[in-house]
Design a protein around this motif. Structure first.
Motif, mmCIF file in Angstrom:
data_model
loop_
_atom_site.group_PDB
_atom_site.id
_atom_site.type_symbol
_atom_site.label_atom_id
_atom_site.label_comp_id
_atom_site.label_asym_id
_atom_site.label_seq_id
_atom_site.Cartn_x
_atom_site.Cartn_y
_atom_site.Cartn_z
ATOM 1 N N THR A 114 0.849 -1.187 0.000
ATOM 2 C CA THR A 114 0.000 0.000 0.000
ATOM 3 C C THR A 114 0.887 1.241 0.000
ATOM 4 O O THR A 114 2.059 1.172 0.363
ATOM 5 C CB THR A 114 -0.916 0.061 1.245
ATOM 6 O OG1 THR A 114 -0.113 0.210 2.423
ATOM 7 C CG2 THR A 114 -1.797 -1.174 1.367
ATOM 8 N N HIS A 170 -3.747 3.608 -0.389
ATOM 9 C CA HIS A 170 -3.936 3.095 -1.745
ATOM 10 C C HIS A 170 -3.495 1.643 -1.783
ATOM 11 O O HIS A 170 -2.377 1.331 -1.376
ATOM 12 C CB HIS A 170 -3.083 3.892 -2.735
ATOM 13 C CG HIS A 170 -3.311 5.365 -2.688
ATOM 14 N ND1 HIS A 170 -2.765 6.176 -1.714
ATOM 15 C CD2 HIS A 170 -4.022 6.166 -3.490
ATOM 16 C CE1 HIS A 170 -3.134 7.422 -1.936
ATOM 17 N NE2 HIS A 170 -3.896 7.445 -3.001
ATOM 18 N N LEU A 173 -8.388 1.092 -6.038
ATOM 19 C CA LEU A 173 -9.011 0.977 -4.726
ATOM 20 C C LEU A 173 -8.203 1.760 -3.707
ATOM 21 O O LEU A 173 -6.978 1.597 -3.621
ATOM 22 C CB LEU A 173 -9.072 -0.502 -4.317
ATOM 23 C CG LEU A 173 -9.772 -0.857 -3.025
ATOM 24 C CD1 LEU A 173 -11.253 -0.527 -3.087
ATOM 25 C CD2 LEU A 173 -9.607 -2.343 -2.730
ATOM 26 N N TRP A 174 -8.885 2.641 -2.970
ATOM 27 C CA TRP A 174 -8.247 3.347 -1.861
ATOM 28 C C TRP A 174 -9.286 3.668 -0.801
ATOM 29 O O TRP A 174 -10.486 3.661 -1.080
ATOM 30 C CB TRP A 174 -7.492 4.600 -2.295
ATOM 31 C CG TRP A 174 -8.215 5.627 -3.116
ATOM 32 C CD1 TRP A 174 -8.161 5.764 -4.469
ATOM 33 C CD2 TRP A 174 -9.088 6.671 -2.657
ATOM 34 N NE1 TRP A 174 -8.945 6.823 -4.876
ATOM 35 C CE2 TRP A 174 -9.522 7.399 -3.785
ATOM 36 C CE3 TRP A 174 -9.543 7.058 -1.396
ATOM 37 C CZ2 TRP A 174 -10.382 8.490 -3.696
ATOM 38 C CZ3 TRP A 174 -10.419 8.147 -1.310
ATOM 39 C CH2 TRP A 174 -10.819 8.848 -2.444
ATOM 40 N N VAL A 175 -8.802 3.892 0.415
ATOM 41 C CA VAL A 175 -9.677 4.294 1.520
ATOM 42 C C VAL A 175 -9.104 5.545 2.163
ATOM 43 O O VAL A 175 -7.886 5.709 2.242
ATOM 44 C CB VAL A 175 -9.857 3.185 2.591
ATOM 45 C CG1 VAL A 175 -10.537 1.966 2.002
ATOM 46 C CG2 VAL A 175 -8.539 2.807 3.238
ATOM 47 N N VAL A 231 -14.552 5.142 0.926
ATOM 48 C CA VAL A 231 -13.975 4.045 0.157
ATOM 49 C C VAL A 231 -14.154 4.368 -1.321
ATOM 50 O O VAL A 231 -15.265 4.679 -1.754
ATOM 51 C CB VAL A 231 -14.664 2.694 0.476
ATOM 52 C CG1 VAL A 231 -14.148 1.591 -0.444
ATOM 53 C CG2 VAL A 231 -14.476 2.312 1.930
ATOM 54 N N ASP A 253 -13.766 2.529 -4.813
ATOM 55 C CA ASP A 253 -13.596 1.207 -5.399
ATOM 56 C C ASP A 253 -13.968 1.279 -6.872
ATOM 57 O O ASP A 253 -15.134 1.328 -7.224
ATOM 58 C CB ASP A 253 -14.469 0.185 -4.670
ATOM 59 C CG ASP A 253 -14.277 -1.232 -5.174
ATOM 60 O OD1 ASP A 253 -13.657 -1.425 -6.252
ATOM 61 O OD2 ASP A 253 -14.753 -2.160 -4.509
ATOM 62 N N ASN A 254 -12.946 1.305 -7.711
ATOM 63 C CA ASN A 254 -13.140 1.384 -9.147
ATOM 64 C C ASN A 254 -12.703 0.074 -9.801
ATOM 65 O O ASN A 254 -12.321 0.054 -10.959
ATOM 66 C CB ASN A 254 -12.335 2.573 -9.705
ATOM 67 C CG ASN A 254 -12.820 3.002 -11.072
ATOM 68 O OD1 ASN A 254 -13.963 2.771 -11.442
ATOM 69 N ND2 ASN A 254 -11.940 3.620 -11.826
ATOM 70 N N THR A 255 -12.758 -1.021 -9.063
ATOM 71 C CA THR A 255 -12.269 -2.291 -9.585
ATOM 72 C C THR A 255 -13.172 -2.854 -10.674
ATOM 73 O O THR A 255 -12.714 -3.653 -11.486
ATOM 74 C CB THR A 255 -12.098 -3.333 -8.459
ATOM 75 O OG1 THR A 255 -13.326 -3.452 -7.740
ATOM 76 C CG2 THR A 255 -10.986 -2.923 -7.514
ATOM 77 N N ASP A 256 -14.443 -2.440 -10.722
ATOM 78 C CA ASP A 256 -15.315 -2.899 -11.805
ATOM 79 C C ASP A 256 -14.924 -2.258 -13.129
ATOM 80 O O ASP A 256 -15.001 -2.879 -14.181
ATOM 81 C CB ASP A 256 -16.782 -2.585 -11.503
ATOM 82 C CG ASP A 256 -17.330 -3.463 -10.387
ATOM 83 O OD1 ASP A 256 -16.756 -4.548 -10.153
ATOM 84 O OD2 ASP A 256 -18.308 -3.055 -9.752
#
Length: 176
Positions: free
Chosen positions: A31, A82, A124-126, A149, A151-154
Protein backbone atom coordinates in the motif's frame (compact mmCIF):
# COMPACT_ATOMS: atom_id res chain seq x y z
CA UNK A 1 -9.99 -8.76 27.40
CA UNK A 2 -7.34 -6.33 28.61
CA UNK A 3 -6.48 -2.92 27.18
CA UNK A 4 -3.14 -2.70 28.88
CA UNK A 5 0.06 -2.62 26.93
CA UNK A 6 2.90 -4.59 28.39
CA UNK A 7 6.56 -4.20 27.60
CA UNK A 8 8.29 -7.46 26.72
CA UNK A 9 10.17 -8.91 29.67
CA UNK A 10 12.50 -11.10 27.62
CA UNK A 11 13.74 -10.38 24.13
CA UNK A 12 15.31 -13.85 24.01
CA UNK A 13 18.45 -12.57 22.35
CA UNK A 14 16.78 -12.20 18.94
CA UNK A 15 18.47 -9.43 16.97
CA UNK A 16 16.69 -6.99 14.65
CA UNK A 17 18.62 -8.53 11.75
CA UNK A 18 17.39 -12.04 12.62
CA UNK A 19 13.82 -10.83 13.00
CA UNK A 20 13.85 -8.92 9.67
CA UNK A 21 15.34 -11.96 7.89
CA UNK A 22 12.51 -14.15 9.16
CA UNK A 23 9.80 -11.61 8.28
CA UNK A 24 11.08 -11.32 4.69
CA UNK A 25 9.48 -14.74 4.13
CA UNK A 26 5.97 -13.51 4.90
CA UNK A 27 4.30 -12.01 1.81
CA UNK A 28 2.51 -8.71 2.31
CA UNK A 29 0.24 -6.58 0.17
CA UNK A 30 1.75 -3.25 -0.85
CA UNK A 31 0.00 0.00 0.00
CA UNK A 32 0.94 3.64 -0.27
CA UNK A 33 -0.18 5.95 2.52
CA UNK A 34 -0.60 9.64 1.61
CA UNK A 35 -1.44 12.63 3.77
CA UNK A 36 -1.71 16.35 3.41
CA UNK A 37 0.75 18.74 5.01
CA UNK A 38 1.00 22.52 5.24
CA UNK A 39 4.36 22.39 3.45
CA UNK A 40 4.09 19.56 0.90
CA UNK A 41 2.25 16.28 0.30
CA UNK A 42 3.59 13.31 2.24
CA UNK A 43 3.53 9.65 1.26
CA UNK A 44 5.25 6.36 1.97
CA UNK A 45 5.05 2.70 1.05
CA UNK A 46 3.59 0.44 3.74
CA UNK A 47 3.35 -3.34 3.78
CA UNK A 48 1.97 -3.50 7.32
CA UNK A 49 -1.63 -2.63 6.40
CA UNK A 50 -4.43 -4.55 8.15
CA UNK A 51 -8.19 -4.41 8.36
CA UNK A 52 -9.08 -4.33 12.07
CA UNK A 53 -12.85 -4.02 12.37
CA UNK A 54 -15.96 -3.78 10.17
CA UNK A 55 -18.10 -2.01 12.77
CA UNK A 56 -16.71 0.57 13.14
CA UNK A 57 -14.56 0.32 9.99
CA UNK A 58 -11.00 0.45 11.35
CA UNK A 59 -7.66 -0.09 9.59
CA UNK A 60 -4.06 -0.03 10.74
CA UNK A 61 -0.51 0.26 9.50
CA UNK A 62 2.90 0.92 11.05
CA UNK A 63 5.42 3.66 10.43
CA UNK A 64 9.03 3.51 11.60
CA UNK A 65 10.24 6.14 14.03
CA UNK A 66 13.17 6.68 11.63
CA UNK A 67 10.87 7.40 8.65
CA UNK A 68 11.20 10.79 6.96
CA UNK A 69 7.38 10.93 7.16
CA UNK A 70 7.00 10.25 10.90
CA UNK A 71 6.59 13.85 12.08
CA UNK A 72 3.94 14.59 9.44
CA UNK A 73 2.15 11.32 10.27
CA UNK A 74 2.07 12.12 13.99
CA UNK A 75 0.53 15.53 13.19
CA UNK A 76 -1.96 14.30 10.56
CA UNK A 77 -5.71 14.18 11.06
CA UNK A 78 -6.35 11.87 8.10
CA UNK A 79 -4.70 9.63 5.51
CA UNK A 80 -5.48 7.88 2.24
CA UNK A 81 -4.32 4.27 1.87
CA UNK A 82 -3.94 3.10 -1.75
CA UNK A 83 -4.03 -0.65 -2.45
CA UNK A 84 -1.55 -1.27 -5.25
CA UNK A 85 -2.08 -3.64 -8.13
CA UNK A 86 0.66 -5.57 -9.87
CA UNK A 87 0.76 -2.86 -12.57
CA UNK A 88 1.81 -0.24 -9.98
CA UNK A 89 5.24 -1.48 -8.96
CA UNK A 90 6.65 1.84 -10.28
CA UNK A 91 4.62 3.68 -7.61
CA UNK A 92 5.82 1.38 -4.83
CA UNK A 93 9.41 2.01 -5.91
CA UNK A 94 8.85 5.79 -6.21
CA UNK A 95 7.41 6.01 -2.69
CA UNK A 96 10.27 3.96 -1.27
CA UNK A 97 12.77 6.60 -2.50
CA UNK A 98 13.71 9.91 -0.93
CA UNK A 99 10.82 12.12 0.18
CA UNK A 100 11.44 14.86 -2.39
CA UNK A 101 11.05 12.40 -5.30
CA UNK A 102 7.70 10.93 -4.24
CA UNK A 103 5.41 13.72 -5.49
CA UNK A 104 7.80 15.28 -8.02
CA UNK A 105 5.70 14.08 -10.99
CA UNK A 106 2.46 16.08 -10.66
CA UNK A 107 0.80 14.00 -13.38
CA UNK A 108 0.61 11.03 -10.97
CA UNK A 109 -1.69 12.57 -8.36
CA UNK A 110 -4.39 15.07 -7.42
CA UNK A 111 -5.64 16.34 -4.08
CA UNK A 112 -8.97 15.49 -2.47
CA UNK A 113 -11.13 18.35 -1.19
CA UNK A 114 -10.06 17.19 2.30
CA UNK A 115 -6.38 17.83 1.47
CA UNK A 116 -4.91 14.36 1.02
CA UNK A 117 -3.08 13.44 -2.20
CA UNK A 118 -4.67 10.63 -4.25
CA UNK A 119 -2.66 8.65 -6.77
CA UNK A 120 -4.09 8.26 -10.29
CA UNK A 121 -4.78 4.77 -11.58
CA UNK A 122 -5.20 3.16 -8.19
CA UNK A 123 -8.43 1.20 -8.47
CA UNK A 124 -9.01 0.98 -4.73
CA UNK A 125 -8.25 3.35 -1.86
CA UNK A 126 -9.68 4.29 1.52
CA UNK A 127 -9.62 7.60 3.36
CA UNK A 128 -9.43 7.40 7.14
CA UNK A 129 -9.26 9.82 10.02
CA UNK A 130 -6.52 9.10 12.52
CA UNK A 131 -8.28 7.31 15.37
CA UNK A 132 -5.29 6.35 17.51
CA UNK A 133 -1.48 6.48 17.43
CA UNK A 134 0.32 3.90 19.55
CA UNK A 135 4.11 4.04 19.88
CA UNK A 136 5.27 0.45 20.00
CA UNK A 137 8.88 -0.68 19.72
CA UNK A 138 10.66 1.19 16.94
CA UNK A 139 7.39 1.98 15.12
CA UNK A 140 4.10 3.77 15.68
CA UNK A 141 0.92 1.82 15.06
CA UNK A 142 -1.59 4.04 13.27
CA UNK A 143 -5.26 3.12 13.63
CA UNK A 144 -7.65 4.87 11.24
CA UNK A 145 -11.43 5.17 11.10
CA UNK A 146 -12.45 4.73 7.45
CA UNK A 147 -14.61 7.61 6.23
CA UNK A 148 -14.56 6.98 2.48
CA UNK A 149 -13.98 4.05 0.16
CA UNK A 150 -13.12 4.47 -3.52
CA UNK A 151 -13.60 1.21 -5.40
CA UNK A 152 -13.14 1.38 -9.15
CA UNK A 153 -12.27 -2.29 -9.58
CA UNK A 154 -15.31 -2.90 -11.80
CA UNK A 155 -14.11 -0.26 -14.29
CA UNK A 156 -10.40 -1.01 -13.94
CA UNK A 157 -10.01 -4.74 -13.67
CA UNK A 158 -7.02 -5.57 -11.58
CA UNK A 159 -5.39 -8.88 -12.37
CA UNK A 160 -3.67 -9.22 -9.03
CA UNK A 161 -2.45 -7.23 -6.04
CA UNK A 162 1.16 -6.21 -5.74
CA UNK A 163 2.96 -8.28 -3.10
CA UNK A 164 6.29 -7.80 -1.35
CA UNK A 165 8.15 -10.97 -0.47
CA UNK A 166 11.79 -11.68 0.33
CA UNK A 167 12.95 -8.20 -0.64
CA UNK A 168 11.21 -8.02 -4.04
CA UNK A 169 7.82 -7.24 -5.60
CA UNK A 170 5.74 -10.17 -6.89
CA UNK A 171 2.49 -11.03 -8.59
CA UNK A 172 0.61 -13.85 -6.87
CA UNK A 173 -0.31 -16.78 -9.08
CA UNK A 174 -3.61 -18.58 -9.28
CA UNK A 175 -5.87 -15.51 -8.84
CA UNK A 176 -7.43 -15.53 -12.30
Amino acid sequence: MSDRLRAPDDLSGITATQFRAAMRHYPAGVTIVTLGSAIEPIGFTATSFASLSAEPPLISFNIAHTSSSIEAMLAADSVVVHFLGEHQQHLAQRFSRSAEERFADHSLWTTLDTGEPVLHGTPLWVRATVFRLIPIGDHTLVIGLVTRVFDNTDDQPIAAPLLYYNGAYHRPTGLE
